[in-house]
Design a protein around this motif. Structure first.
Motif: not given
Lengths: 434, 669
Positions: B405-409, B411, B471, B475-478
């Protein structure tokens, strides 16, 4: 040092006042501050709606409990040491140094052992859940629905590999939809993850954590929606220019609704009976002047967000006052403007596979991969300027404009344009595809 | 062999050929001040300052990039910048902060401190050290030259700055998806930076192992030098992995191979393994030296030795080892299979243990001390608190299913900024403040230092703490923008305001440093009552560092010297006499060739990156490809390396008069 100790105290006083003021600000604006730490959004990983997401959140909370415990213990000792052993004044700083102790092996080994034991509390459920979240439990495998999701820059294609539809040209193929995955609630769904270009990642936070779509790799994930609902999903691996707006939705229906939806999907594209409301003058859609940031969500009006699932259900029925002539005109424009070379409308024209299948685009709640709510105004805005809403997309670069030359000398040349009348007709046509 | 080499470098005169340099195309530079002295320097202190100065410039550029990112995300559906520019900004923010800010800042401290802490007069290979610096500059230029295309139409051929992410996941880096030159320059730029790091690491390994002063056993080494040693080994072991991966991408892009090309049966997942088997040790490359600074600063301001020195050193080494066995925790969502996922999850939890041990030992160091809360100490304490929080969210990621769930967010963004700002950057800011008086001879005002600390501390937490919640709220990153109905509006606005505060804090910090450089109170040689050898010599240190090579009697060598003054004074007088009888203090000569060979590399790499593009000068096509210029650059580099070898080590002698005056003599060996 030019500054004296009283200056240092001033700094501390300043810092204390500052922190106090900050917390006061936070408390007075409590409602707002609460939103800063909100966990109730449509992609919240805390508001779980299925067993996979729930297992993942429960495990997360185990890590939170263990680390919070460590933080309280270690933080208290650190804070105590900082306060207790602080030199009280300048005289104390110049005093004889304290005893030059070098350590205590017993304490150190004890702390190492304690850390290992605490980590075991996290390790056990971690290993258990790695196996649980990996695949549909054995007992439920027979009941599972298999779907293939394929990532494109920047949208998702869904294929129901066990649901075959008859093709107009003969033969049959799996049922294809785009950007909205409709599944039965209460049944496990195994999604096979593929990609046509770069790496994407398939993520429906309320239902299951993400798994990547990697070229030359047969990944899959599973989830189960506990109850009917409308769930947000999003690509979670950077995949190029418009990665931020590569979204999708999952709609879970109870079994009768799902069967009804499926039966309708398998039919060829809908055609509006000639003569229906033919005389009525369609109101023109205003779209030429639009502001992207007009204060409303692009993909959800207040009315829509109040009950997204109900809104989705409303989308399934044909709109009142359809103008058969306008729809027919739109269908013609759809061919003339070469839309058909990238899009399929099964039963009508078009066999393209570059863009999403549009056989029932009018019944989808969003367009442009979850970016815009599927209202006539938003659809018109999208057709007017797709590059504005999704920079770099192939409908604009390759459709509206085409490349001339290569490398550094490449330029983009206008291929076709859509005027207001044409867009109006296209919107009527696309919205008639229920 | 190594000992003989070190001995040779050390006593130079006795072993060097009697005649002058065999071949002298450019007169050997001797300038002690002015531009030429900086361009040709081999003095580890000057090289350290150049590394530091360039790194701080890039640190500020990377910070500006971050502020533009935060401004774009301040409100939903914002159009402050385009998606394309946003992608360039986050790619270059990551690349810049890692390779062009934190790593060279660490390199700056390696250069400034390691030779002095081991009681040497320079590194083992002084000209090679200069070569590392200039090669690093070449890499920095290659990575950033693409920005120019935003300022001039004539340069639009670069296609902007690199935009495939700092992690450059295949196949997004293939010619099909990123056809522009920026990715070629990114590949070559990273390759060149890797070369610089490997060369520098070998230099420091030899320096630390061979050039220690008499009595300085490995278990008496200052912890910072220990961490420099571990970091150097990590670099030479980790960088080859990414070097190979980068060569493969370069071959795919330019010469039709299919390492990652899907259509040719390539495996994009291979890039991820090669990248992270470098990328995860890289995390420890960034954080181990900061652990070293903190392990120097805490004992100084607590006025007692580091608690459990052997365990701190051992856990640093253990982190180095285990750090090579956890890379796939960056890949929990790639469908590796259950056994691999479980193994990497458990290994990742295991690495938390030696990291935790360090925190326990730092607290043990404070326990029973006389804590003086000077600015470096405040940053060091801030480091412990923030790094602890970053460590906790790290353990959360180790729980692989939760990580899905946290990967690429956001967080993850929160997690690694707590480690890299709250951890590495706080420690670096502590270190800059702590050693500033040593190398510039002036104190930084405490009051303004504390103001900048609180601005940075509060701004940092306001920026990154809400990101944990963003996160977890999905909310995803990038992501260049987000819609307004996702529940992320307030968190993002708050984070952006925090980022502005953090920016003001960083600006204050460096403004105070510039002020102190000109107007700060003059510092003595040991303003903090510190414990290691660099505080035993004048501030700023003389060119030759030590009048007499010290003999080390205890772990905190300078602390021991301060408390055994008579014994040490007698010893030093004898050493000076002995060294003078060998011809005086031997110093390495400056050289042009490190700079020239790096220039050749710049020309070669810049043109090699665009080898398939026609060469256009002043609007006319000169050649069908850049190959001739690429070869020219290679020839310049090789020629400079030959001339470097032929010019010989050279060197001159310094003589200390009885009144402390230093005289120089040349050509007497």
């Amino acid at each position: 040092m030019t500054r004296t100790r009283s200056d240092h105290r001033n700094v501390f006083r300043f810092a204390t006042v500052f922190l106090a003021g900050l917390s006061l600000l936070l408390m007075t604006g409590c409602a707002w501050a609460g939103k800063v730490f909100s966990l109730s959004g449509p992609q919240s990983t805390m508001v779980t709606e299925g067993p996979v997401a729930k297992a993942q959140w429960d495990l997360f909370m185990v890590t939170v409990y263990v680390t919070t415990f460590i933080f309280i213990v270690v933080g208290s000792v650190l804070a105590y040491a900082q306060i207790k052993f602080r030199a009280k004044d300048e005289a104390a700083e110049k005093a004889e140094p304290p005893p030059q102790g070098h350590g205590n092996p017993l304490i150190e080994i004890g702390l190492i052992a304690a850390s290992v034991i605490l980590l075991v509390f996290i390790a056990i459920p971690t290993v258990r859940d790695i196996w649980y979240t990996h695949d549909v439990p054995e007992a439920e495998k027979g009941n599972a629905l298999d779907v293939t999701a394929t990532g494109f820059q920047w949208w998702f294609k869904f294929e129901y590999t066990s649901e075959m539809v008859k093709l107009p040209a003969g033969g049959e193929a799996p049922l294809v939809t785009g950007n909205e995955l409709v599944v039965p609630a209460g049944r496990p769904v195994r999604v096979h993850l593929r990609t046509i270009d770069v790496i994407h990642s398939f993520w429906i936070p309320k239902l299951a954590g993400k798994v990547d779509m990697i070229p030359n790799r047969a990944n899959f994930l599973w989830f189960k929606a506990d109850r009917p609902g409308y769930y947000y999903g999003q690509c979670a691996e950077y995949c190029g220019e418009s990665h931020a707006i590569m979204r999708f939705r999952v709609i879970a229906l109870d079994q009768p609704d799902y069967d009804k939806w499926l039966a309708n999907q398998k039919l060829p594209a809908r055609t509006v009976a000639a003569g229906a409301a033919a005389s009525a003058e369609q109101p023109k859609i205003q779209f030429a002047n639009y502001q992207i940031n007009d204060g409303h969500a692009l993909a959800g009006s207040a009315e829509f967000d109040a009950n997204p699932l109900a809104a989705w259900h409303r989308m399934q029925a044909p709109e009142a006052g359809e103008n058969a002539a306008l729809v027919a005109q739109g269908r013609k424009i759809f061919q003339e403007k070469t839309c058909v070379s990238c899009h399929t409308i099964r039963g009508h024209e078009g066999m393209g596979i570059t863009g999403p299948d549009l056989t029932r685009v009018g019944a989808r709640s969003t367009i442009a991969a979850g970016v815009l709510e599927n209202t006539p105004v938003r659809l018109a805005q999208w057709l007017h300027d797709p590059a504005h809403f999704k920079p770099g997309n192939k409908m604009y670069y390759g459709g509206y404009v085409v490349q001339e030359g290569t490398g550094f000398n490449a330029t983009w040349k206008q291929n076709f344009t859509l005027n207001d009348t044409e867009i109006n007709a296209l919107v009527a046509y696309l919205h008639s595809l229920k | 062999m190594a000992e003989a080499l070190a001995k040779n470098a050390y006593t130079g005169g006795a072993h060097a050929p009697a005649k002058k340099a065999t071949f002298d195309l450019f007169a050997r530079p001797t300038a002690k001040t002015g531009l030429v002295s900086w361009l040709t320097t081999v003095d580890h202190k000057k090289i350290g300052m150049l590394y530091g100065g360039f790194a701080i410039i890039f640190f500020l550029i990377g910070g500006l990039e971050a502020l533009m990112i935060r401004t774009q995300l301040m409100v939903p559906n914002n159009r402050f910048i385009t998606a394309q520019l946003y992608n360039e900004l986050f790619t270059m923010h990551g690349t810049t902060m890692i390779f062009l800010a934190v790593m060279p800042l660490n390199a700056a401290f390696f250069n400034l401190l390691v030779p002095i802490q081991v009681g040497a007069r320079d590194v083992a290979f002084p000209r090679l050290n200069a070569f590392s610096l200039w090669v690093w500059v070449v890499g920095a230029i290659l990575l950033n030259v693409g920005w120019l295309s935003h300022f001039s139409d004539a340069l639009k051929g670069f296609g902007g700055a690199p935009d495939a992410g700092w992690f450059g996941y295949a196949p997004l880096t293939s010619r099909t998806f990123t056809p522009d030159l920026s990715t070629d320059l990114w590949v070559l730029g990273l390759q060149v930076l890797g070369l610089s790091s490997i060369v520098a690491s070998l230099n420091f390994i030899v320096t630390i192992i061979n050039m220690r002063a008499p009595g300085l056993t490995m278990m008496r080494l200052p912890v910072f030098t220990w961490m420099a040693l571990v970091t150097s080994f990590l670099l030479i072991l980790a960088l080859p992995a990414i070097a190979i991966a980068l060569v493969e991408v370069m071959m795919d892009r330019n010469f039709g191979t299919s390492f990652f090309e899907v259509s040719g049966g390539g495996q994009p997942i291979l890039w991820q393994h090669l990248f992270w088997v470098f990328g995860h040790p890289e995390v420890y490359i960034l954080i181990l030296p900061p652990m070293g600074y903190v392990s120097e600063i805490l004992p100084t301001f607590a006025r007692k030795p580091l608690f459990g020195y052997p365990i701190v050193v051992f856990s640093g080494v253990a982190i180095g080892f285990i750090g090579f066995g956890v890379w796939s925790h960056h890949m929990f969502t790639t469908g590796m299979g259950n056994v691999a996922t479980a193994a990497f999850a458990l290994a990742t939890m295991a690495i938390a243990v030696p990291t935790g041990v360090k925190i326990f030992n730092w607290i043990g160091t404070l326990w029973g001390g006389q804590i003086m809360t000077r600015v470096p100490m405040m940053f060091a304490l801030g480091f412990i608190w923030m790094f602890m929080l970053g460590g906790f969210s790290g353990v959360m990621h180790a729980a692989a299913p939760a990580d899905a769930q946290q990967q690429d967010t956001y967080f993850v963004i929160a997690h690694f900024h707590y480690v890299l700002i709250g951890g590495a950057t706080f420690a670096l800011l502590a270190a800059i403040h702590f050693w500033f008086p040593k190398f510039f001879g002036r104190m930084v005002p405490e009051f303004w230092g504390k103001v900048s600390f609180w601005l940075i501390f509060v701004g940092f937490n306001c920026t990154f703490f809400p990101m944990h919640f963003l996160g977890l709220n999905g909310m995803p990153r990038r992501t260049w923008t987000y819609d307004s109905n996702m529940g992320w509006n307030e968190g993002n606005l708050f984070a952006t305001l925090g980022a502005y505060l953090l920016g003001i804090g960083i600006f204050t910090y460096f403004a105070v440093l510039i002020y102190s450089y000109f107007k700060g109170k003059v510092a003595g040689s040991d303003p903090w009552d510190a414990r290691t050898l660099e505080w035993s010599i004048p501030s700023p240190p003389p060119e030759h560092n030590f009048a007499a090579i010290p003999t080390v009697h205890a772990r905190d060598a300078w602390w021991y010297e301060k408390h055994h003054k008579e014994e040490i004074a007698k010893e030093k007088a004898e050493h000076i006499k002995a060294e003078e009888s060998h011809g005086g203090i031997h110093m390495p000569d400056q050289s042009w060739y490190p700079l020239f060979s790096a220039f050749g590399l710049l020309v070669g790499a810049y043109n090699f990156a665009q080898i398939h593009q026609p060469l256009v000068l002043f609007g006319n096509q000169v050649s069908a490809s850049h190959l001739p210029l690429a070869i020219t650059g290679g020839v310049i580099m090789v020629a400079a390396l030959y001339l470097w070898a032929l010019e010989g080590p050279g060197g001159y002698h310094l003589h200390l008069g009885p009144d402390g005056k230093v005289t120089e003599s040349r050509g007497d060996h």
